[in-house]
Design a protein around this motif. Structure first.
Motif, PDB file in Angstrom:
ATOM      1  N   ALA A  10      -6.840  -9.715 -19.089  1.00 43.26           N
ATOM      2  CA  ALA A  10      -5.520 -10.362 -18.998  1.00 43.26           C
ATOM      3  C   ALA A  10      -5.283 -11.292 -20.189  1.00 43.26           C
ATOM      4  O   ALA A  10      -4.199 -11.303 -20.776  1.00 43.26           O
ATOM      5  N   GLN A  11      -6.363 -12.058 -20.547  1.00 44.21           N
ATOM      6  CA  GLN A  11      -6.226 -12.950 -21.720  1.00 44.21           C
ATOM      7  C   GLN A  11      -5.983 -12.137 -22.981  1.00 44.21           C
ATOM      8  O   GLN A  11      -5.143 -12.469 -23.817  1.00 44.21           O
ATOM      9  N   ALA A  12      -6.744 -11.041 -23.124  1.00 44.72           N
ATOM     10  CA  ALA A  12      -6.612 -10.203 -24.329  1.00 44.72           C
ATOM     11  C   ALA A  12      -5.188  -9.665 -24.438  1.00 44.72           C
ATOM     12  O   ALA A  12      -4.592  -9.665 -25.513  1.00 44.72           O
ATOM     13  N   ARG A  13      -4.610  -9.236 -23.298  1.00 46.40           N
ATOM     14  CA  ARG A  13      -3.232  -8.717 -23.335  1.00 46.40           C
ATOM     15  C   ARG A  13      -2.243  -9.820 -23.695  1.00 46.40           C
ATOM     16  O   ARG A  13      -1.299  -9.604 -24.438  1.00 46.40           O
ATOM     17  N   ALA A  14      -2.494 -11.033 -23.151  1.00 44.05           N
ATOM     18  CA  ALA A  14      -1.571 -12.143 -23.424  1.00 44.05           C
ATOM     19  C   ALA A  14      -1.557 -12.466 -24.912  1.00 44.05           C
ATOM     20  O   ALA A  14      -0.552 -12.910 -25.454  1.00 44.05           O
ATOM     21  N   GLU A  15      -2.728 -12.258 -25.587  1.00 49.40           N
ATOM     22  CA  GLU A  15      -2.814 -12.600 -27.008  1.00 49.40           C
ATOM     23  C   GLU A  15      -2.551 -11.399 -27.916  1.00 49.40           C
ATOM     24  O   GLU A  15      -2.535 -11.528 -29.136  1.00 49.40           O
ATOM     25  N   ALA A  16      -2.338 -10.231 -27.331  1.00 53.41           N
ATOM     26  CA  ALA A  16      -2.199  -9.003 -28.140  1.00 53.41           C
ATOM     27  C   ALA A  16      -0.993  -9.086 -29.064  1.00 53.41           C
ATOM     28  O   ALA A  16       0.056  -9.607 -28.686  1.00 53.41           O
ATOM     29  N   ARG A  17      -1.153  -8.569 -30.260  1.00 51.92           N
ATOM     30  CA  ARG A  17      -0.037  -8.551 -31.218  1.00 51.92           C
ATOM     31  C   ARG A  17       0.812  -7.290 -30.982  1.00 51.92           C
ATOM     32  O   ARG A  17       0.289  -6.241 -30.611  1.00 51.92           O
ATOM     33  N   ASP A 116      -2.201  -4.285 -30.549  1.00 53.11           N
ATOM     34  CA  ASP A 116      -2.608  -3.623 -29.309  1.00 53.11           C
ATOM     35  C   ASP A 116      -1.442  -3.251 -28.413  1.00 53.11           C
ATOM     36  O   ASP A 116      -1.615  -2.548 -27.418  1.00 53.11           O
ATOM     37  N   ILE A 117      -0.245  -3.765 -28.748  1.00 52.70           N
ATOM     38  CA  ILE A 117       0.956  -3.365 -28.005  1.00 52.70           C
ATOM     39  C   ILE A 117       1.907  -2.711 -29.004  1.00 52.70           C
ATOM     40  O   ILE A 117       2.143  -3.244 -30.094  1.00 52.70           O
ATOM     41  N   VAL A 118       2.419  -1.537 -28.638  1.00 51.90           N
ATOM     42  CA  VAL A 118       3.330  -0.808 -29.533  1.00 51.90           C
ATOM     43  C   VAL A 118       4.614  -0.465 -28.776  1.00 51.90           C
ATOM     44  O   VAL A 118       4.563   0.075 -27.666  1.00 51.90           O
ATOM     45  N   LEU A 119       5.741  -0.805 -29.397  1.00 54.94           N
ATOM     46  CA  LEU A 119       7.034  -0.356 -28.871  1.00 54.94           C
ATOM     47  C   LEU A 119       7.510   0.797 -29.745  1.00 54.94           C
ATOM     48  O   LEU A 119       7.258   0.810 -30.956  1.00 54.94           O
ATOM     49  N   VAL A 120       8.198   1.743 -29.126  1.00 54.84           N
ATOM     50  CA  VAL A 120       8.854   2.813 -29.885  1.00 54.84           C
ATOM     51  C   VAL A 120      10.341   2.686 -29.610  1.00 54.84           C
ATOM     52  O   VAL A 120      10.762   2.710 -28.439  1.00 54.84           O
ATOM     53  N   GLU A 138       6.831  -7.959 -22.030  1.00 53.35           N
ATOM     54  CA  GLU A 138       6.244  -8.727 -20.926  1.00 53.35           C
ATOM     55  C   GLU A 138       5.563  -7.800 -19.916  1.00 53.35           C
ATOM     56  O   GLU A 138       4.460  -8.083 -19.439  1.00 53.35           O
ATOM     57  N   ALA A 139       6.203  -6.679 -19.599  1.00 54.06           N
ATOM     58  CA  ALA A 139       5.637  -5.765 -18.604  1.00 54.06           C
ATOM     59  C   ALA A 139       4.350  -5.113 -19.129  1.00 54.06           C
ATOM     60  O   ALA A 139       3.419  -4.855 -18.367  1.00 54.06           O
ATOM     61  N   VAL A 140       4.287  -4.862 -20.450  1.00 57.33           N
ATOM     62  CA  VAL A 140       3.031  -4.318 -21.008  1.00 57.33           C
ATOM     63  C   VAL A 140       1.957  -5.412 -20.960  1.00 57.33           C
ATOM     64  O   VAL A 140       0.809  -5.153 -20.577  1.00 57.33           O
ATOM     65  N   ARG A 141       2.339  -6.635 -21.314  1.00 56.62           N
ATOM     66  CA  ARG A 141       1.379  -7.750 -21.244  1.00 56.62           C
ATOM     67  C   ARG A 141       0.852  -7.933 -19.818  1.00 56.62           C
ATOM     68  O   ARG A 141      -0.287  -8.340 -19.614  1.00 56.62           O
ATOM     69  N   ASP A 142       1.709  -7.623 -18.822  1.00 53.08           N
ATOM     70  CA  ASP A 142       1.293  -7.763 -17.416  1.00 53.08           C
ATOM     71  C   ASP A 142       0.355  -6.639 -16.983  1.00 53.08           C
ATOM     72  O   ASP A 142      -0.075  -6.601 -15.829  1.00 53.08           O
ATOM     73  N   PRO A 185      13.755   0.121 -26.353  1.00 44.28           N
ATOM     74  CA  PRO A 185      12.376   0.415 -26.702  1.00 44.28           C
ATOM     75  C   PRO A 185      11.518   0.746 -25.474  1.00 44.28           C
ATOM     76  O   PRO A 185      11.672   0.123 -24.435  1.00 44.28           O
ATOM     77  N   GLN A 186      10.622   1.716 -25.650  1.00 46.35           N
ATOM     78  CA  GLN A 186       9.599   1.989 -24.657  1.00 46.35           C
ATOM     79  C   GLN A 186       8.327   1.289 -25.156  1.00 46.35           C
ATOM     80  O   GLN A 186       8.041   1.310 -26.358  1.00 46.35           O
ATOM     81  N   GLY A 187       7.607   0.655 -24.230  1.00 42.02           N
ATOM     82  CA  GLY A 187       6.461  -0.158 -24.630  1.00 42.02           C
ATOM     83  C   GLY A 187       5.155   0.420 -24.108  1.00 42.02           C
ATOM     84  O   GLY A 187       5.115   0.977 -23.009  1.00 42.02           O
ATOM     85  N   PHE A 188       4.089   0.266 -24.910  1.00 44.74           N
ATOM     86  CA  PHE A 188       2.824   0.920 -24.570  1.00 44.74           C
ATOM     87  C   PHE A 188       1.632   0.060 -24.943  1.00 44.74           C
ATOM     88  O   PHE A 188       1.645  -0.656 -25.963  1.00 44.74           O
ATOM     89  N   ASP A 189       0.579   0.231 -24.160  1.00 42.25           N
ATOM     90  CA  ASP A 189      -0.736  -0.163 -24.609  1.00 42.25           C
ATOM     91  C   ASP A 189      -1.073   0.825 -25.733  1.00 42.25           C
ATOM     92  O   ASP A 189      -0.945   2.037 -25.556  1.00 42.25           O
ATOM     93  N   ARG A 190      -1.440   0.305 -26.904  1.00 43.05           N
ATOM     94  CA  ARG A 190      -1.573   1.160 -28.087  1.00 43.05           C
ATOM     95  C   ARG A 190      -2.528   2.349 -27.877  1.00 43.05           C
ATOM     96  O   ARG A 190      -2.189   3.487 -28.230  1.00 43.05           O
ATOM     97  N   ALA A 191      -3.697   2.075 -27.285  1.00 41.80           N
ATOM     98  CA  ALA A 191      -4.686   3.154 -27.132  1.00 41.80           C
ATOM     99  C   ALA A 191      -4.126   4.274 -26.253  1.00 41.80           C
ATOM    100  O   ALA A 191      -4.357   5.468 -26.504  1.00 41.80           O
TER     101      ALA A 191
END
Ligand code: CTP
Ligand SMILES: C[C@](O)(CO)[C@H](O)COP(=O)(O)O
Length: 252
Positions: A10-17, A116-120, A138-142, A185-191
């Motif tokens: 959760a912390q990693a997602r909150a700090e993800a670029r 680590d977060i990518v929007l298209v 926000e929803a990807v961070r969650d 935009p659609q949002g994704f966890d990059r991996a």
């Protein structure tokens, strides 16, 4: 033994670029003859510049990768130099491909490792409000692996048996209350997004459907009327009217 210095997921997602890939390599056939759609003007400014500003308006976005028409990367770089854009955001331009899917993949190939977060986001949706962009992030961070903004439909939808040149028989009427018109935009966890693009080879019309094919859940957040896609000539009229209304509301 647990490593207390390692951040929790959760912390990693909150700090993800967060980076945005903007596919802008389409020709705009449905808009009619002219320059590639993303380079056409809306109230004097190229549609692509409106779309880039809409993404860079989010304080969470620190990189925008623009996927230019295959032979138009130089022209797009010059456009970016010629227009005011937020200084906190970096920009990269790469040439696109034959399909939207290929263009998005070429944009993903250009992403540095530390996002680590990518929007298209379609260049063809130049007027999406920043609150929609932030809601997707926000929803990807969650913790959602994939997020789409979407709206309920105004029209009833029929499924038909396509029969070019003939009256088409209706084969089904899906329950409208269960349908949503999906935007970007659609949002994704990059991996997840990269795995989806490596795995799905058939043509699809959006990135989230590739994640669905991996068996993962795609989450919907509220879309916005102004995030409509400029596809046909009448959409240009609507887009310019929205811009004129914004100018009036902003008082200049
Ligand atoms: N080879 C392609 C095709 C489309 N796109 C982009 O994908 C988005 C959505 O596509 P669409 O609205 O269908 O754009 P076009 O393909 O340009 O439109 P048309 O189908 O009318 O030619 C647009 O921002 C478009 O530039 C892209 O980057 N590369
Ligand atoms: C990604 C998209 O905008 C979601 O609605 C849409 O599917 C793009 O479709 P297009 O035919 O490439 O415009």
């Amino acid at each position: 033994m647990s490593d207390v210095s390692r951040p929790s997921p959760a912390q990693a997602r909150a700090e993800a670029r967060t980076a945005v890939v903007i596919p802008a390599a389409g020709r705009g056939v449905r808009l009619g003859p002219g320059a590639p759609k993303a380079l056409r003007a809306l109230n004097g400014t190229p549609m692509l510049i409106h779309a880039i500003r809409a993404m860079a308006a989010s304080r969470a976005v620190s990189l925008v990768v623009v996927v230019a028409p295959p032979d138009g990367a130089g022209e797009v770089k010059s456009l970016l130099d010629a227009h005011a854009l937020p200084e906190r955001t970096d920009f990269v331009v790469v040439p696109g491909g034959e399909s939207r899917q290929e263009s998005v993949r070429l944009g993903l190939d250009a992403l540095p490792d530390d996002f680590d977060i990518v929007l298209v986001h379609d260049a063809a949706r130049p007027l999406v409000p920043v609150d929609t962009v932030d809601a997707v992030i926000e929803a990807v961070r969650d913790g959602a692996p994939a997020v789409v903004p979407a709206l309920p439909l105004a029209d009833t939808v029929k499924e038909v048996e396509p029969a070019p040149g003939e009256p088409e028989p209706v084969v089904a009427t899906p329950v409208r209350a269960r349908l949503r018109a999906v935007q970007t935009p659609q949002g994704f966890d990059r991996a997840t997004l990269i795995r989806a693009h490596e795995t799905v080879t058939e043509d699809v019309t959006d990135d989230a459907s590739m994640v669905e094919q991996l068996g993962l859940t795609v989450v919907v957040v509220p879309g916005h009327e102004e995030a409509f896609k400029v596809t046909r000539p009448l959409d240009l009229v609507l887009a310019e009217a929205v811009l004129a209304r914004r100018r009036l509301n902003d008082g200049f």
